[in-house]
Write a protein that holds these residues in place. Structure first.
Motif, PDB file in Angstrom:
ATOM      1  N   LYS A  65     -38.215  52.657  47.811  1.00  0.00           N
ATOM      2  CA  LYS A  65     -39.002  53.856  48.106  1.00  0.00           C
ATOM      3  C   LYS A  65     -38.325  54.678  49.204  1.00  0.00           C
ATOM      4  O   LYS A  65     -38.221  55.901  49.105  1.00  0.00           O
ATOM      5  CB  LYS A  65     -40.415  53.494  48.523  1.00  0.00           C
ATOM      6  N   ALA A  66     -37.848  54.012  50.260  1.00  0.00           N
ATOM      7  CA  ALA A  66     -37.168  54.719  51.351  1.00  0.00           C
ATOM      8  C   ALA A  66     -35.919  55.422  50.827  1.00  0.00           C
ATOM      9  O   ALA A  66     -35.640  56.571  51.193  1.00  0.00           O
ATOM     10  CB  ALA A  66     -36.807  53.745  52.462  1.00  0.00           C
ATOM     11  N   PHE A  67     -35.177  54.749  49.951  1.00  0.00           N
ATOM     12  CA  PHE A  67     -33.971  55.351  49.375  1.00  0.00           C
ATOM     13  C   PHE A  67     -34.315  56.618  48.592  1.00  0.00           C
ATOM     14  O   PHE A  67     -33.699  57.669  48.775  1.00  0.00           O
ATOM     15  CB  PHE A  67     -33.261  54.341  48.463  1.00  0.00           C
ATOM     16  N   TYR A  68     -35.315  56.507  47.726  1.00  0.00           N
ATOM     17  CA  TYR A  68     -35.680  57.664  46.911  1.00  0.00           C
ATOM     18  C   TYR A  68     -36.291  58.794  47.747  1.00  0.00           C
ATOM     19  O   TYR A  68     -36.087  59.967  47.447  1.00  0.00           O
ATOM     20  CB  TYR A  68     -36.609  57.257  45.764  1.00  0.00           C
ATOM     21  N   ASP A  69     -37.010  58.457  48.800  1.00  0.00           N
ATOM     22  CA  ASP A  69     -37.540  59.482  49.700  1.00  0.00           C
ATOM     23  C   ASP A  69     -36.406  60.247  50.374  1.00  0.00           C
ATOM     24  O   ASP A  69     -36.433  61.475  50.463  1.00  0.00           O
ATOM     25  CB  ASP A  69     -38.451  58.866  50.762  1.00  0.00           C
ATOM     26  N   LEU A  70     -35.398  59.522  50.868  1.00  0.00           N
ATOM     27  CA  LEU A  70     -34.247  60.176  51.498  1.00  0.00           C
ATOM     28  C   LEU A  70     -33.465  61.015  50.489  1.00  0.00           C
ATOM     29  O   LEU A  70     -32.991  62.104  50.801  1.00  0.00           O
ATOM     30  CB  LEU A  70     -33.326  59.133  52.137  1.00  0.00           C
ATOM     31  N   ALA A  72     -34.707  62.497  47.910  1.00  0.00           N
ATOM     32  CA  ALA A  72     -35.485  63.706  47.648  1.00  0.00           C
ATOM     33  C   ALA A  72     -35.306  64.718  48.775  1.00  0.00           C
ATOM     34  O   ALA A  72     -35.180  65.926  48.520  1.00  0.00           O
ATOM     35  CB  ALA A  72     -36.958  63.360  47.485  1.00  0.00           C
ATOM     36  N   GLN A  73     -35.274  64.237  50.023  1.00  0.00           N
ATOM     37  CA  GLN A  73     -35.056  65.137  51.162  1.00  0.00           C
ATOM     38  C   GLN A  73     -33.674  65.788  51.071  1.00  0.00           C
ATOM     39  O   GLN A  73     -33.522  66.970  51.359  1.00  0.00           O
ATOM     40  CB  GLN A  73     -35.167  64.376  52.477  1.00  0.00           C
ATOM     41  N   ALA A  74     -32.681  64.998  50.666  1.00  0.00           N
ATOM     42  CA  ALA A  74     -31.316  65.516  50.588  1.00  0.00           C
ATOM     43  C   ALA A  74     -31.165  66.535  49.464  1.00  0.00           C
ATOM     44  O   ALA A  74     -30.293  67.406  49.522  1.00  0.00           O
ATOM     45  CB  ALA A  74     -30.328  64.366  50.386  1.00  0.00           C
ATOM     46  N   SER A  75     -32.019  66.467  48.457  1.00  0.00           N
ATOM     47  CA  SER A  75     -31.898  67.406  47.339  1.00  0.00           C
ATOM     48  C   SER A  75     -32.271  68.824  47.759  1.00  0.00           C
ATOM     49  O   SER A  75     -31.897  69.785  47.104  1.00  0.00           O
ATOM     50  CB  SER A  75     -32.770  66.954  46.167  1.00  0.00           C
ATOM     51  N   ASN A  76     -33.001  68.957  48.875  1.00  0.00           N
ATOM     52  CA  ASN A  76     -33.410  70.280  49.359  1.00  0.00           C
ATOM     53  C   ASN A  76     -32.384  70.906  50.300  1.00  0.00           C
ATOM     54  O   ASN A  76     -32.566  72.023  50.741  1.00  0.00           O
ATOM     55  CB  ASN A  76     -34.758  70.185  50.075  1.00  0.00           C
ATOM     56  N   VAL A  77     -31.333  70.171  50.618  1.00  0.00           N
ATOM     57  CA  VAL A  77     -30.297  70.691  51.514  1.00  0.00           C
ATOM     58  C   VAL A  77     -29.401  71.629  50.706  1.00  0.00           C
ATOM     59  O   VAL A  77     -28.937  71.275  49.621  1.00  0.00           O
ATOM     60  CB  VAL A  77     -29.470  69.529  52.114  1.00  0.00           C
ATOM     61  N   PRO A  78     -29.153  72.821  51.220  1.00  0.00           N
ATOM     62  CA  PRO A  78     -28.312  73.758  50.459  1.00  0.00           C
ATOM     63  C   PRO A  78     -26.874  73.250  50.348  1.00  0.00           C
ATOM     64  O   PRO A  78     -26.382  72.540  51.213  1.00  0.00           O
ATOM     65  CB  PRO A  78     -28.371  75.044  51.282  1.00  0.00           C
ATOM     66  N   GLU A  79     -26.246  73.605  49.250  1.00  0.00           N
ATOM     67  CA  GLU A  79     -24.852  73.227  49.027  1.00  0.00           C
ATOM     68  C   GLU A  79     -23.957  73.938  50.039  1.00  0.00           C
ATOM     69  O   GLU A  79     -24.218  75.082  50.424  1.00  0.00           O
ATOM     70  CB  GLU A  79     -24.416  73.625  47.611  1.00  0.00           C
TER      71      GLU A  79
END
Length: 98
Positions: A65-70, A72-79
């Motif tokens: 769960k912690a891995f998938y939460d992180l 998901a957070q990283a997916s919102n970081v702009p390229e």
């Protein structure tokens, strides 16, 4: 009397001495203590004491769960382009030199 067998294993010398002193203070020798351990293991069909991980350990489900939460957070970081990344690194290095 059941047939006797010899059991040998290696242990840390200091640990063996400390444990021997503990059992001697209880009025028994080390082989007697080990026989008691084996008899109790037989009676409870397992270790004769609680064997648990410390509180700090997490379950696989919690780690996943912690891995998938992180993730998901990283997916919102702009390229960022490689030039932008290098510029950020250079800025941090310049700040550290001050």
């Amino acid at each position: 009397m059941a047939e006797q067998v010899l059991i040998q294993f290696r242990a840390d010398k200091a640990l063996k001495q400390e444990v021997t002193e503990i059992y001697e203070s209880l009025g028994m020798d080390l082989p007697t203590a080990f026989r008691m351990f084996m008899n109790k293991s037989k009676m409870v069909r397992g270790l004769p004491f609680e064997a648990i991980l410390p509180e700090a350990a997490i379950t696989r489900a919690e780690a996943r769960k912690a891995f998938y939460d992180l993730r998901a957070q990283a997916s919102n970081v702009p390229e960022m382009t490689l030039d932008e990344i290098n510029a950020e690194i250079a800025a941090v290095r310049a700040e550290r030199k001050r």
